[in-house]
Design a protein around this motif. Structure first.
Motif, mmCIF file in Angstrom:
data_model
loop_
_atom_site.group_PDB
_atom_site.id
_atom_site.type_symbol
_atom_site.label_atom_id
_atom_site.label_comp_id
_atom_site.label_asym_id
_atom_site.label_seq_id
_atom_site.Cartn_x
_atom_site.Cartn_y
_atom_site.Cartn_z
ATOM 1 N N PHE A 172 0.907 -1.299 0.106
ATOM 2 C CA PHE A 172 -0.449 0.287 -0.203
ATOM 3 C C PHE A 172 0.649 0.980 0.000
ATOM 4 O O PHE A 172 0.796 2.121 -0.856
ATOM 5 N N ASN A 173 2.017 1.585 1.452
ATOM 6 C CA ASN A 173 2.677 2.240 0.648
ATOM 7 C C ASN A 173 2.056 3.867 1.024
ATOM 8 O O ASN A 173 2.426 5.359 0.259
ATOM 9 N N LEU A 174 0.886 3.694 2.258
ATOM 10 C CA LEU A 174 0.388 4.705 2.289
ATOM 11 C C LEU A 174 0.711 5.198 3.840
ATOM 12 O O LEU A 174 1.819 4.810 4.379
ATOM 13 N N ASN A 215 -3.501 11.497 1.665
ATOM 14 C CA ASN A 215 -2.753 10.293 1.681
ATOM 15 C C ASN A 215 -3.245 10.411 0.085
ATOM 16 O O ASN A 215 -2.170 10.214 -0.994
ATOM 17 N N VAL A 216 -4.605 10.987 -0.578
ATOM 18 C CA VAL A 216 -4.382 10.653 -1.474
ATOM 19 C C VAL A 216 -4.167 12.167 -2.767
ATOM 20 O O VAL A 216 -3.875 11.955 -3.755
ATOM 21 N N LEU A 217 -3.886 12.883 -1.761
ATOM 22 C CA LEU A 217 -3.849 14.736 -2.266
ATOM 23 C C LEU A 217 -2.549 14.412 -2.652
ATOM 24 O O LEU A 217 -2.216 14.865 -3.653
ATOM 25 N N ILE A 218 -1.979 13.464 -1.664
ATOM 26 C CA ILE A 218 -0.272 13.076 -2.337
ATOM 27 C C ILE A 218 -0.072 12.937 -3.617
ATOM 28 O O ILE A 218 1.199 13.328 -4.544
ATOM 29 N N GLY A 219 -0.762 12.103 -4.423
ATOM 30 C CA GLY A 219 -0.652 11.740 -5.228
ATOM 31 C C GLY A 219 -0.858 12.921 -6.446
ATOM 32 O O GLY A 219 -0.431 13.006 -7.905
ATOM 33 N N GLY A 220 -1.623 13.934 -5.928
ATOM 34 C CA GLY A 220 -1.218 15.142 -7.254
ATOM 35 C C GLY A 220 -0.530 16.060 -6.635
ATOM 36 O O GLY A 220 -0.413 17.107 -7.480
ATOM 37 N N ARG A 280 -7.153 0.377 -1.644
ATOM 38 C CA ARG A 280 -8.404 1.105 -2.063
ATOM 39 C C ARG A 280 -7.615 2.564 -2.295
ATOM 40 O O ARG A 280 -8.148 3.768 -3.029
ATOM 41 N N VAL A 281 -7.895 2.813 -1.175
ATOM 42 C CA VAL A 281 -6.913 4.096 -0.528
ATOM 43 C C VAL A 281 -5.603 4.704 -1.751
ATOM 44 O O VAL A 281 -5.458 5.645 -2.849
ATOM 45 N N ALA A 282 -4.776 3.449 -1.845
ATOM 46 C CA ALA A 282 -3.934 3.555 -3.345
ATOM 47 C C ALA A 282 -4.264 3.788 -4.380
ATOM 48 O O ALA A 282 -3.613 4.054 -4.704
ATOM 49 N N LEU A 288 -5.120 7.520 -8.753
ATOM 50 C CA LEU A 288 -5.737 7.867 -10.116
ATOM 51 C C LEU A 288 -5.867 9.559 -10.026
ATOM 52 O O LEU A 288 -5.977 10.731 -11.188
ATOM 53 N N MET A 289 -5.068 9.928 -8.180
ATOM 54 C CA MET A 289 -4.946 11.710 -8.078
ATOM 55 C C MET A 289 -3.696 11.606 -9.378
ATOM 56 O O MET A 289 -3.471 12.975 -9.726
#
Length: 276
Positions: free
Chosen positions: A95-97, A106-111, A160-162, A167-168
């Motif tokens: 997962f690497n969260l 965590n999802v914002l990090i994707g952006g 799922r968060v990952a 997707l972010m």
């Protein structure tokens, strides 16, 4: 999610990767079309994870050519690799969260690849990015957990968060390295369903490593088998039986091969030295 057409998102020619004298990949050729879901199968140590890491530049090839989304990865500069990695999502087995952060953070990090400078806390991101991240969290079925610490979630929820974090990034290509290996069968199926569905909706290309043959046959467009760093199978999943796929895992036993060779070799008719 239909198989893609046109210029491949991934193009690999003669890819070889050595580690301290050990060959992990040996002359692999591979094309992956836009919108295609390709699953890599093989024993541990067959080269699956190494191939993924060559696709996003985490490993430099020993020889051969690797082109991803129009970038020659094998000869890319550091700046080019950083840009490429904003276009290539990576879903990890573990997962690497960041456990102490909320799902939303965590999802914002994707952006982060789309903003300048560091960000500390949800409020340092724009409202537009926060809304986008919340939409992705809702999309993976975790809207009620957006402000919950990631390390309080189950394994299936964390994966799922990952996926939402990936997707972010707004990627062209998603690499998934054993994304369900640490999950129970029920959660494994749910996570693969989700990954396939959202990538289909976004028109994303997916290269995924799996050990579960039944999952691979159920979700992949195409299966590629690796054995000892060599490609030994490359066929549409719809054309394969479970026995076909399992043939990838048949080990070559050197001792058995030597015994077979000895059984067919001419007998040595010389007398033992002690009796000569």
């Amino acid at each position: 999610m239909g198989s893609g057409t046109g210029e491949p998102v991934v193009r690999v020619r003669g890819l070889t990767k050595d580690f301290d004298g050990t060959t992990a990949l040996a002359g692999v050729d591979l094309d992956v079309a836009r919108g295609e879901l390709l699953v890599l199968l093989g024993l541990s140590g067959s080269g699956k994870s190494t191939l993924l890491r060559c696709l996003n530049g985490l490993h430099r090839p020993t020889s051969g050519e690797v082109t991803v989304a129009g970038t020659r990865v094998d000869r890319a500069s550091g700046r080019e690799l950083r840009r490429l990695r904003t276009e290539v999502g990576f879903v990890f087995q573990q997962f690497n969260l960041v456990g102490r952060l909320t799902c939303l953070e965590n999802v914002l990090i994707g952006g982060l690849g789309r903003v300048r400078g560091p960000r500390y806390g949800v409020t340092t991101y724009s409202r537009r990015m926060r809304d986008e991240a919340l939409a992705h969290i809702d999309r993976v079925g975790l809207a009620d957990h957006a402000y919950q610490r990631a390390d309080t979630l189950s394994g299936g929820q964390q994966q799922r968060v990952a996926i939402a974090r990936t997707l972010m990034q707004r990627p062209q290509l998603v690499l998934a390295d054993e994304p369900v290996a640490s999950l129970d069968p029920e959660n494994s199926g749910a996570v693969m369903d989700l990954l396939v569905r959202v990538c289909a909706e976004e028109g994303l290309t997916v290269v995924c490593t799996l050990h579960q043959v039944d999952l691979a046959l159920g979700w992949a467009h195409r299966l590629v088998g690796l054995r000892s760093g060599e490609k030994v199978l490359d066929r549409p999943a719809a054309d394969l039986t479970r026995d076909d796929a399992m043939s990838i895992y048949r080990r070559v036993d050197p001792a058995a091969a030597e015994a077979d060779a000895g059984a067919t070799a001419p007998a040595d008719t010389r007398a033992p030295a002690a009796l000569a």
